[in-house]
Design a protein around this motif. Structure first.
Motif, PDB file in Angstrom:
ATOM      1  N   ARG A   1      38.790 -15.001 -56.925  1.00 34.45           N
ATOM      2  CA  ARG A   1      37.519 -14.472 -57.422  1.00 34.45           C
ATOM      3  C   ARG A   1      36.354 -14.789 -56.500  1.00 34.45           C
ATOM      4  O   ARG A   1      35.454 -13.977 -56.328  1.00 34.45           O
ATOM      5  CB  ARG A   1      37.257 -15.027 -58.829  1.00 34.45           C
ATOM      6  CG  ARG A   1      38.234 -14.480 -59.863  1.00 34.45           C
ATOM      7  CD  ARG A   1      38.037 -15.094 -61.225  1.00 34.45           C
ATOM      8  NE  ARG A   1      39.028 -14.584 -62.170  1.00 34.45           N
ATOM      9  CZ  ARG A   1      39.152 -15.002 -63.421  1.00 34.45           C
ATOM     10  NH1 ARG A   1      38.331 -15.952 -63.878  1.00 34.45           N
ATOM     11  NH2 ARG A   1      40.075 -14.490 -64.211  1.00 34.45           N
ATOM     12  N   ALA A   2      36.339 -15.969 -55.899  1.00 37.70           N
ATOM     13  CA  ALA A   2      35.251 -16.320 -54.992  1.00 37.70           C
ATOM     14  C   ALA A   2      35.240 -15.402 -53.780  1.00 37.70           C
ATOM     15  O   ALA A   2      34.179 -14.998 -53.293  1.00 37.70           O
ATOM     16  CB  ALA A   2      35.376 -17.786 -54.568  1.00 37.70           C
TER      17      ALA A   2
ATOM     18  N   HIS B   1      30.053 -12.189 -64.385  1.00 36.96           N
ATOM     19  CA  HIS B   1      30.995 -12.089 -63.277  1.00 36.96           C
ATOM     20  C   HIS B   1      32.425 -12.393 -63.705  1.00 36.96           C
ATOM     21  O   HIS B   1      33.357 -11.658 -63.364  1.00 36.96           O
ATOM     22  CB  HIS B   1      30.576 -13.026 -62.143  1.00 36.96           C
ATOM     23  CG  HIS B   1      29.457 -12.482 -61.310  1.00 36.96           C
ATOM     24  ND1 HIS B   1      29.097 -13.003 -60.084  1.00 36.96           N
ATOM     25  CD2 HIS B   1      28.611 -11.444 -61.517  1.00 36.96           C
ATOM     26  CE1 HIS B   1      28.088 -12.315 -59.587  1.00 36.96           C
ATOM     27  NE2 HIS B   1      27.770 -11.371 -60.450  1.00 36.96           N
TER      28      HIS B   1
ATOM     29  N   ASP C   1      27.779  -7.671 -56.893  1.00 41.02           N
ATOM     30  CA  ASP C   1      26.417  -7.682 -56.377  1.00 41.02           C
ATOM     31  C   ASP C   1      25.448  -6.959 -57.303  1.00 41.02           C
ATOM     32  O   ASP C   1      24.231  -7.046 -57.110  1.00 41.02           O
ATOM     33  CB  ASP C   1      26.361  -7.033 -54.991  1.00 41.02           C
ATOM     34  CG  ASP C   1      27.088  -7.854 -53.933  1.00 41.02           C
ATOM     35  OD1 ASP C   1      27.269  -9.070 -54.154  1.00 41.02           O
ATOM     36  OD2 ASP C   1      27.482  -7.272 -52.902  1.00 41.02           O
TER      37      ASP C   1
ATOM     38  N   GLY D   1      33.511 -12.197 -54.414  1.00 43.12           N
ATOM     39  CA  GLY D   1      32.077 -12.287 -54.669  1.00 43.12           C
ATOM     40  C   GLY D   1      31.737 -12.685 -56.079  1.00 43.12           C
ATOM     41  O   GLY D   1      30.572 -12.612 -56.488  1.00 43.12           O
ATOM     42  N   CYS D   2      32.737 -13.128 -56.847  1.00 44.18           N
ATOM     43  CA  CYS D   2      32.520 -13.510 -58.238  1.00 44.18           C
ATOM     44  C   CYS D   2      32.011 -14.941 -58.310  1.00 44.18           C
ATOM     45  O   CYS D   2      32.592 -15.848 -57.711  1.00 44.18           O
ATOM     46  CB  CYS D   2      33.817 -13.363 -59.034  1.00 44.18           C
ATOM     47  SG  CYS D   2      33.739 -14.004 -60.712  1.00 44.18           S
ATOM     48  N   GLN D   3      30.921 -15.149 -59.048  1.00 44.07           N
ATOM     49  CA  GLN D   3      30.375 -16.482 -59.269  1.00 44.07           C
ATOM     50  C   GLN D   3      30.991 -17.053 -60.538  1.00 44.07           C
ATOM     51  O   GLN D   3      30.808 -16.502 -61.624  1.00 44.07           O
ATOM     52  CB  GLN D   3      28.854 -16.434 -59.400  1.00 44.07           C
ATOM     53  CG  GLN D   3      28.143 -15.904 -58.166  1.00 44.07           C
ATOM     54  CD  GLN D   3      26.643 -15.883 -58.346  1.00 44.07           C
ATOM     55  OE1 GLN D   3      26.106 -16.465 -59.296  1.00 44.07           O
ATOM     56  NE2 GLN D   3      25.946 -15.216 -57.448  1.00 44.07           N
ATOM     57  N   THR D   4      31.721 -18.137 -60.394  1.00 39.99           N
ATOM     58  CA  THR D   4      32.432 -18.724 -61.528  1.00 39.99           C
ATOM     59  C   THR D   4      31.702 -19.976 -61.997  1.00 39.99           C
ATOM     60  O   THR D   4      32.177 -21.097 -61.848  1.00 39.99           O
ATOM     61  CB  THR D   4      33.878 -19.081 -61.145  1.00 39.99           C
ATOM     62  OG1 THR D   4      33.835 -19.952 -59.984  1.00 39.99           O
ATOM     63  CG2 THR D   4      34.656 -17.837 -60.793  1.00 39.99           C
ATOM     64  N   SER D   5      30.511 -19.795 -62.529  1.00 37.78           N
ATOM     65  CA  SER D   5      29.756 -20.921 -63.064  1.00 37.78           C
ATOM     66  C   SER D   5      30.289 -21.300 -64.437  1.00 37.78           C
ATOM     67  O   SER D   5      30.992 -20.546 -65.093  1.00 37.78           O
ATOM     68  CB  SER D   5      28.268 -20.574 -63.163  1.00 37.78           C
ATOM     69  OG  SER D   5      28.078 -19.493 -64.061  1.00 37.78           O
TER      70      SER D   5
ATOM     71  N   SER E   1      28.936 -18.847 -67.173  1.00 36.86           N
ATOM     72  CA  SER E   1      29.566 -17.536 -67.196  1.00 36.86           C
ATOM     73  C   SER E   1      30.997 -17.629 -67.678  1.00 36.86           C
ATOM     74  O   SER E   1      31.505 -16.741 -68.352  1.00 36.86           O
ATOM     75  CB  SER E   1      29.521 -16.902 -65.802  1.00 36.86           C
ATOM     76  OG  SER E   1      30.202 -17.705 -64.869  1.00 36.86           O
TER      77      SER E   1
ATOM     78  N   PRO F   1      25.009 -12.431 -63.089  1.00 34.14           N
ATOM     79  CA  PRO F   1      25.925 -13.536 -62.744  1.00 34.14           C
ATOM     80  C   PRO F   1      26.706 -14.074 -63.935  1.00 34.14           C
ATOM     81  O   PRO F   1      27.850 -14.512 -63.784  1.00 34.14           O
ATOM     82  CB  PRO F   1      24.984 -14.600 -62.161  1.00 34.14           C
ATOM     83  CG  PRO F   1      23.820 -13.820 -61.633  1.00 34.14           C
ATOM     84  CD  PRO F   1      23.651 -12.663 -62.565  1.00 34.14           C
TER      85      PRO F   1
END
Length: 293
Positions: free
Chosen positions: A167-168, A153, A146, A171-175, A178, A150
């Motif tokens: 990871r999701a 992450h 947080d 709270g990890c954003q795996t775009s 990134s 991003p």
């Protein structure tokens, strides 16, 4: 007759609810007093913050006692420690050692933090407010994802050793962006993931961007919202015996790290070539200064 009976029941229900809230508030007040924080802070906490800080404190106690090596003196015998302290140290030394940790944290050019395997701050020193403008109470128990950019992450998740399918949930954003950035930085760093590895391979060193609420000196506006942080630390592991194996398996518990903020690059630090010149514009993009070149 019936309206008066209904009013009596409503009044009785309100009194019961008021009594329950009073008892609940008292228990939360007593729980807040047991937190290792100054009374001026605990008296201002709401119920959600009290629960969050209490859970973090309990996790931190487990983190300290179950890791290798253990940090808790209780495992070595509290009575012996007290006995040695009374016979070999003066009262002045004892008082100084009680505040030694705070003195060390104040002298560091950065802040210390502990992040669990799930990506939550178990501890962060109060000096974080000097470098990021964020409070210790706000960060403790919150997800590290947080408060970092991003695009960083995946990098942070890899350093913590969080598996991709978890990871999701952390709270990890795996775009895609990134992930590609993290893959490039990880290949350059060459730091292996934690696991059944020697202790020297658990060391971590990487750069991330963390949120900052500090303002520029002389201006009442936020600088960029993020600051580049150099993180150096070590993965703390817990030894676990595996049936049929003589070597214990080192399971990661979290990251213990020291964070340094990198100063922003100033204009006078940029190398000026002969074909370059300096000019300044205001918020309306009107030129207010320009060099003679």
């Amino acid at each position: 007759f019936f309206p008066s009976l209904q009013n009596l029941r409503k009044e009785k229900s309100r009194n019961a609810a008021r009594s329950r809230r009073g008892k609940e508030n008292f228990e939360f007040f007593e729980l807040a007093k047991m937190l290792p924080l100054p009374g001026a802070i605990t008296s201002q906490l709401d119920k959600a913050s009290i629960i969050r800080l209490t859970i973090s404190y309990l996790h931190m106690r487990h983190f300290a006692s179950q890791g290798d090596p253990p940090w808790s003196p209780l495992l070595e015998g509290e009575n012996n420690c007290n006995k040695v302290r009374r016979t070999s140290h003066s009262l002045v030394t004892d008082i100084f050692e009680q505040h030694l940790g705070a003195h060390l944290l104040q002298s560091l050019d950065g802040f210390v933090f502990v992040v669990s395997q799930e990506g939550r701050f178990l501890y962060i020193s109060e000096t974080v407010s000097i470098y990021l403008g964020l409070s210790q109470v706000e960060l403790t128990g919150s997800s590290v994802f947080d408060y970092i950019h991003p695009a960083d992450h995946v990098e942070m998740a890899e350093r913590l050793g969080i598996r991709p399918h978890l990871r999701a949930e952390a709270g990890c954003q795996t775009s895609h962006e990134s992930a590609s950035n993290s893959a490039s930085t990880s290949s350059l760093a060459g730091t292996p993931e934690p696991g059944n590895t020697p202790s020297e391979l658990s060391e971590r060193g990487f750069f991330i961007r963390m949120k900052s609420t500090l303002t520029k000196r002389g201006l009442h506006i936020k600088s960029s919202g993020y600051k580049v942080i150099h993180v150096t630390g070590r993965i703390r592991c817990r030894p676990a015996l595996v049936p049929g194996s003589s070597h214990p398996l080192h399971r990661p518990m979290g990251l213990v790290a020291l964070a340094h903020t990198l100063p922003p690059s100033m204009l006078n630090e940029v190398r000026m070539e002969s074909h370059m010149f300096v000019f300044r514009v205001n918020m309306d993009l009107q030129v207010t200064y320009c060099e003679n070149r």
